[in-house]
Scaffold this active site. Structure first.
Site, mmCIF file in Angstrom:
data_model
loop_
_atom_site.group_PDB
_atom_site.id
_atom_site.type_symbol
_atom_site.label_atom_id
_atom_site.label_comp_id
_atom_site.label_asym_id
_atom_site.label_seq_id
_atom_site.Cartn_x
_atom_site.Cartn_y
_atom_site.Cartn_z
ATOM 1 N N SER A 1 1.661 5.830 -4.219
ATOM 2 C CA SER A 1 1.626 7.104 -4.949
ATOM 3 C C SER A 1 1.937 8.200 -4.381
ATOM 4 C CB SER A 1 0.416 7.074 -5.798
ATOM 5 O OG SER A 1 0.058 8.132 -6.467
ATOM 6 N N LYS B 1 -4.638 4.017 -2.022
ATOM 7 C CA LYS B 1 -3.129 3.749 -1.993
ATOM 8 C C LYS B 1 -2.655 4.098 -0.595
ATOM 9 C CE LYS B 1 -1.395 2.514 -6.101
ATOM 10 N NZ LYS B 1 -1.104 1.089 -6.185
ATOM 11 N N TYR C 1 -8.322 7.288 -5.689
ATOM 12 C CA TYR C 1 -7.092 6.529 -5.997
ATOM 13 C C TYR C 1 -6.200 6.579 -4.818
ATOM 14 C CZ TYR C 1 -2.581 5.490 -8.350
ATOM 15 O OH TYR C 1 -1.437 4.808 -8.564
#
Lengths: 328, 328
Positions: B125, B153, B149
Site C-alpha cells: 500500500s 505493509k 496498517y
C-alpha cells in the site's frame, strides 16, 4: 532513574555501561538503579553507589521481556542482536532474536500501560540499506537490505516508530556506523576485518585483509557510539517528530585510507603486519554495503562524533583500549 | 497451473478471480486449479472447466497457512489484510493478520523446501509512506508510515524481499494506489470517501464528503489493479533484482478534480448529490497520506494503467459495474 541495558555484555553494551557507571547520571538525572541483561553473564560491577543487577537470559524467549520491564525502567537501551554474519547463516536464530525478541520487548512495554512510557534506544544498522547506492546516502533513502540482519533491523525500526507514534513508548532508533576500532576478540560480524586490520597490528599481531584496499565503508569509534546512545536517551524526542530512526554521523574511508592512517599514527612496521588474503564470501557481503552517508538530520538533532579523521579513530583506540601504548 | 488467492472475497480478490476465471489462463499457462480463500466464504463459481476450491478460514491462525500451501500452488496472490481504519482502531487484530499472518504464510512456503518456489504477489500500500512528502514520491523515497496498517505493509515488503533473496519464493510486492471507484458497500478503510463521492451519486444516492476539495490523492481503477496483479504474477522477476516492491502507476487528483470529472461524465445533477460534512478524524488520517508519485520503475518493468484521465476512471466504473448506465 532506573536504566535497563539489553545486550550489556556485548562490546557496545560494555562501553555504554562503563560510561553510565562512571558518570553516575544520565542527562540531568541521577542513576538510582541499573539492570544489565545479556545471554552471557554481564560483568557485575563493584563499588557502585546504587543497585546494579545482572540478568543472564535469552531475552527472546516468551515471558523474558515481561520480567525485564516489570519494574518499569525509565530508560531501556536495546542493544541485543544476532550479528550480520550469524543471522545470514542461521535464518531461524536471526529472526527469532532480532525480530521476535525486539517485538516481544516492545509488546511487554506496551501491555504494562497505565502511563508507562519509557525512553527506548534501539541500535539499528546501516545494513538496512542495500546497493546500488547514491554517492552519499541521504536521510530519506529507502531501505532495501541485502541481508536478513538488515531486514530484521529495518523491521525493528518500523515497529519502534509505530509503537512510539501510538504512545506506548518514546523510542529512538540509531543506525550506528561500523564501530572501529572494535576492541577485544573478533565476533561473527562480516565487518570484523575493518577493525582487525588496525587492532591486531597495534597489538603486535598479524591481521588478515580479505578485501581490496579500495573498499569504502562508514565508521565511528566506540567513544562516538556511546555518545550517540547517551544523546538518544536524553534528547528531546519531539524534535524528531514521527521519524524516530536516524542515520548516525560517521567517517567514510577506504581500507587504503585506514591503512594510511595506521602508518601515520603507528608507523610502517605496524602497518606491515596486515596480510592480504582475498575472501570471496566476505567480498560478496561487503559489496552490498553502504559506503558513505549524508547524515544531516542526526547532526541537526545534536548527534556528534568524537573524531574528525581516521587518525583520530586510531588514537582513540590507543587511548581508550591500550593505555596510550602500542607494539611498534 | 494452480493458483491460490488469499483474500478472494474482498473487492480486489473478487475482481481478480473473475478475470482469471474468464481468461482461463495466466500468462502463457492454462489454469488447471484454483483455491479461493477468505475469512468470509468466497463465492463458489459455477461451470468452470477446472477444479475451484473455496476455503473459509482465518489464514493467520497457526497451521492455516501450511494447509493452504500444502498442495504447492504455483502462484499465490496474497491480498488478505485488515484495512487501514480497522488496523488503527484494533492494534492487536491489525498486527495479528497483517504482520503475523503474512509471516506465517511466507514461513509455510519456506519450510516446504525441496525446490518449491512459488510466485507470490503481495498487495502492499502507499500507506507505507508518511508525510511530509516531496511533490511526487520517487521510487527511492523512504518508508515512514503514519498508521499501523502502513507499518504492517512495510514489514510485509521487507519480509517478501528477504524471503525472495534467500530463494524461498519468488515474490513481487505492489503498492496499489487507492482503488477508485471501489464498487459495492463501504468498508472500514478511511479512504472510502474517495469512491463514495462518485459511486453513490451515480447510483442516485447522496454521498458524504468528509474532507475539503483541495485534498489530493493517488488513484487507480479496479481494472488497473487487476492488470497490475496479473503482470506481477507473470513478469520476469529477474528484471526487478533484489528490489521486489514497487509503487504502481496511478492518477493524482484532488477531490475537486474528481467532482469536476463526475460533472463532465454524468452531469451537474449527479454531482450535486455530494454533501460536505467535514470529519476531523478522517481529515487527520488523510493529512498524512501521499498525494502524488513518480512511479518510473514500475512503468519501466511493464506495469500499465487502464485509464489516462479521471473521466476514464468514472467511465470504467460505469462500464464494468453499472452495465453502462447511471442514475442521471
Amino acid at each position: 532513574m532506573h536504566i535497563l541495558v539489553l545486550g550489556a555484555a556485548g562490546m557496545v553494551g560494555r562501553k555504554l555501561t562503563e560510561r553510565l557507571l562512571r558518570d553516575g547520571r544520565l542527562g540531568n538525572n541521577d542513576i538510582t538503579r541499573m539492570t544489565l541483561q545479556d545471554v552471557v553473564a554481564p560483568a557485575k560491577p563493584a563499588n557502585i553507589g546504587f543497585p546494579v543487577e545482572t540478568v543472564t537470559c535469552d531475552f527472546a524467549v516468551p515471558g523474558a521481556a515481561e520480567k525485564l520491564v516489570a519494574d518499569r525502567p525509565d530508560v531501556i537501551f536495546h542493544l541485543a542482536a544476532i550479528v550480520s554474519g550469524e543471522a545470514e547463516l542461521d535464518f531461524d536464530k536471526g529472526y527469532r532474536i532480532n525480530l521476535d525478541g525486539t517485538r516481544m520487548l516492545l509488546d511487554a512495554i506496551r501491555v504494562i500501560g497505565g502511563g508507562y512510557k519509557p525512553r527506548v534506544v534501539f541500535t539499528s544498522s546501516i545494513a538496512v540499506f542495500g546497493a546500488p547506492f547514491p554517492d552519499a546516502i541521504g536521510d530519506e533513502f529507502f531501505h532495501t537490505p541485502l541481508l536478513s540482519y538488515g531486514t530484521q533491523k529495518a523491521i525493528g525500526e518500523l515497529l519502534l516508530a509505530d509503537y512510539s507514534r501510538r504512545g506506548f513508548m518514546d523510542g529512538i532508533g540509531i543506525r550506528l556506523p561500523t564501530i572501529c576500532v572494535r576492541p577485544g576478540l573478533p565476533n561473527k560480524a562480516a565487518s570484523g576485518f575493518f577493525s582487525n586490520i588496525l587492532r591486531e597490528p597495534l597489538a603486535g599481531k598479524e591481521a588478515i585483509l580479505p578485501v581490496s584496499e579500495d573498499v569504502r565503508h562508514w565508521h565511528a569509534s566506540p567513544r562516538s557510539a556511546v555518545g550517540f546512545l547517551i544523546h538518544a536517551a536524553t534528547m528531546d524526542t519531539a524534535t524528531a517528530g514521527a521519524r524516530r530512526n536516524l542515520t548516525m554521523p560517521g567517517l567514510s574511508a577506504t581500507v587504503g585510507e585506514q591503512l594510511a592512517a595506521l602508518k601515520r599514527v603507528a608507523g610502517d612496521k605496524v602497518a606491515a603486519r596486515v596480510k592480504r588474503e582475498p575472501d570471496a564470501f566476505i567480498m560478496g557481503i561487503v559489496d552490498g554495503w553502504p559506503r558513505n552517508f549524508d547524515a544531516k538530520r542526526a547532526v541537526k538533532l545534536g548527534f556528534t562524533t568524537a573524531e574528525k579523521t581516521f587518525d583520530d579513530i586510531i588514537r582513540i583506540h590507543i587511548e581508550d583500549e591500550l593505555g596510550g601504548k602500542f607494539v611498534a
